[in-house]
Write an enzyme that holds these catalytic residues in place. Structure first.
Site, short mmCIF file in Angstrom:
data_model
loop_
_atom_site.label_atom_id
_atom_site.label_comp_id
_atom_site.label_asym_id
_atom_site.label_seq_id
_atom_site.Cartn_x
_atom_site.Cartn_y
_atom_site.Cartn_z
CG HIS A 1 -1.83 -1.46 1.10
ND1 HIS A 1 -3.77 -0.78 1.47
CD2 HIS A 1 -1.58 -2.54 1.14
CE1 HIS A 1 -3.70 -1.90 1.40
NE2 HIS A 1 -3.23 -2.70 0.65
CG ASP B 298 -5.22 1.73 2.53
OD1 ASP B 298 -6.40 1.40 2.45
OD2 ASP B 298 -4.52 2.16 1.86
#
Ligand code: UDP
Length: 472
Positions: A21, A122
């Site tokens: 990520h 995120d």
């Protein structure tokens, strides 16, 4: 940025603290920086300490700032997929208050940085939306999952209502699901995100990922690292719930084009050695094997893959990081020594470059979304062995929708590994897979080329961020 070099837009980027990520959001950060937007990037402390790779890239950008943040776990925690619940809990207890303090303190706009225009966070950390609201900042969420997985998670309440979840026993796993609109006839119960494999639908992890998915409707918009060409059906459905979507993928490819990077620039010695080894192998002969940064193999699973690969007789390049196998490390070391005769075993490989190398003929992967996109872009057929999260869905896209590879989900048997490797790499069906993989590569390249859908959407995102700055 104006002619005096003053930045007017400043974005705070906040990734979920796991390697893949962070990597993909760094790609986005670099694209924004190259578009004259100032970026402050909240880097997990444990990665920051391991970060010369990032530092080398970003020290050349005057508008880029790293700001460390804790994920609340000890540095030596393996942070593997089977222990992600611990990460969710520690983020809630440690990272969330630390994030709020950072916004409060003014540190994020020190050193002459412009006021923040917005936050890109995120999507599995939707708490950012409420905190950002308190500071009158818009939040754009970023989900580095496939759109199909995102949509499937959105449909979990429907799956429960229709009695399709919880799954009733192993024998049911091949049953097609009917409560994920646009995916009828494609997804079976075994292809649902791994979080759905629970006996009780009130399972806290399932509930968490589903409610995080729903909370995306409250953000200013949603960025997805995919393209219209790859996931048109799921995207059409998501748009009915979240109109402001930016499909900007594959980001790694867009960035590569933007920087017009020659392959292998900026690699370290260990990475260059992988490519030199590949240089000595025949065209399309090598199986590249990597299960990403969060997969855990049991000893017997490792052995099945090992024997399957060896029995196939093909050379392989296998990435075995130290958190991949959860027991019996000495035996693995022995195998690794033996492996040098048949291929190459490393603990890290420059994956994008390996996939674009002419010697690479097939990718045995866990089907992580980044790995999937990278393989699609390079036209490399895949054998997918999904471990967790969206990988169960992604591998179904590969095996059943795009057909640029095969899905060996829920099977771990040396005969199957060997059979699938032969299917993809030996005459017979190889040409069929290569043709389909190259067709997918063409689609994915089109989307990041000038005028392509992801190209246009990235420019729209950049324009929207600049407009937000003017509204401050
Ligand atoms: N990666 C890499 N070299 C390695 C292992 C992984 O460059 O030896 C990169 C890979 O290119 C991809 C990411 O790490 O961008 C893995 O992300 P993915 O979403 O596929 O899997 P995860 O690690 O999240 O399970």
């Amino acid at each position: 940025m104006d002619q005096l070099g003053t930045f007017h837009s400043h974005v705070l980027i906040f990734p979920f603290p796991v390697q893949s990520h962070v990597n993909v959001m760094l790609n986005l950060a670099e694209i924004l920086t190259l578009s004259h937007i100032q970026v402050t990037f909240l880097i997990p402390e444990y990665i920051q300490d391991d970060g010369p790779r990032f530092k080398r890239i970003f020290e050349r950008y005057p508008g880029f700032y790293f700001e460390p943040i804790s994920d609340g776990l000890p540095f030596n925690h393996p942070r593997t997929g089977d222990r992600v619940k611990e990460l969710f809990e520690s983020i809630d207890a440690t990272t969330k208050p630390e994030f709020k303090n950072k916004l409060n303190s003014g540190d994020l706009i020190s050193d002459g940085r412009a006021p923040l225009s917005c936050i890109i966070a995120d999507g599995i950390m939707s708490f950012v939306i409420d905190i950002a609201n308190d500071f009158k900042l818009p939040t754009i969420l970023f989900r580095p999952f496939s759109a199909t997985c995102f949509w499937t998670l959105f449909c979990v309440p429907k799956l429960i209502e229709a009695g399709e979840l919880p799954i009733k026993g192993e024998s049911n796993m091949d049953k097609l699901v009917s409560s994920v609109p646009s995916m009828e006839g494609v997804l079976r119960l075994r292809d649902l995100p791994s979080f759905c494999r629970v006996e009780n639908v009130s399972d806290s992890q399932l509930q968490h990922v589903v409610s995080e998915t729903y909370r995306a409707t409250r953000a200013y918009g949603l960025i997805l690292n995919t393209s219209e060409d790859l996931e048109e059906s799921a995207l059409g459905q998501i748009r009915t719930k979240i109109p402001q979507i930016y499909t900007v993928g594959p980001l790694h490819a867009y960035l590569k084009r933007l920087k017009a990077l020659p392959t292998s620039s900026g690699l370290i010695e260990e990475e260059i050695n992988c490519l030199l080894w590949l240089d000595d192998q025949p065209l399309k002969s090598v199986i590249f094997v990597s299960f990403g940064n969060m997969t855990v193999l049991k000893r017997h699973q490792f052995l099945e893959f090992w024997h399957g690969l060896v029995n196939s007789g093909k050379p392989f390049l296998w990435v075995i990081p130290n958190n991949l196998i959860n027991d019996e490390c000495e035996i693995i070391t022995e195998f690794m020594k033996d492996g040098e005769k048949r291929g190459k075993v490393v603990d890290w490989a420059p994956q994008e470059e390996v996939l674009s190398h002419p010697a690479t003929g097939c990718f045995l992967t866990h089907g992580g979304w980044n790995s999937t996109l990278e393989s699609v872009y390079e036209g490399v057929p895949m054998i997918c062995w999904p471990f967790y999260a969206d990988q169960q869905v992604n591998s179904r896209l590969v095996g059943e929708v795009w057909k640029n590879g095969v899905d060996m989900k829920d099977k771990c048997d040396r005969r199957i590994v060997e059979k699938m490797v032969r299917e993809l790499m030996e005459e017979g069906r190889r040409e069929e897979f290569m043709k389909l993989a190259q067709g997918m590569a063409k689609l994915s390249r089109k989307s990041v080329s000038v005028g392509g859908s992801s190209y246009n959407n990235l420019n729209r995102l950049i324009d929207d961020i600049k407009i937000m700055s003017h509204q401050k």
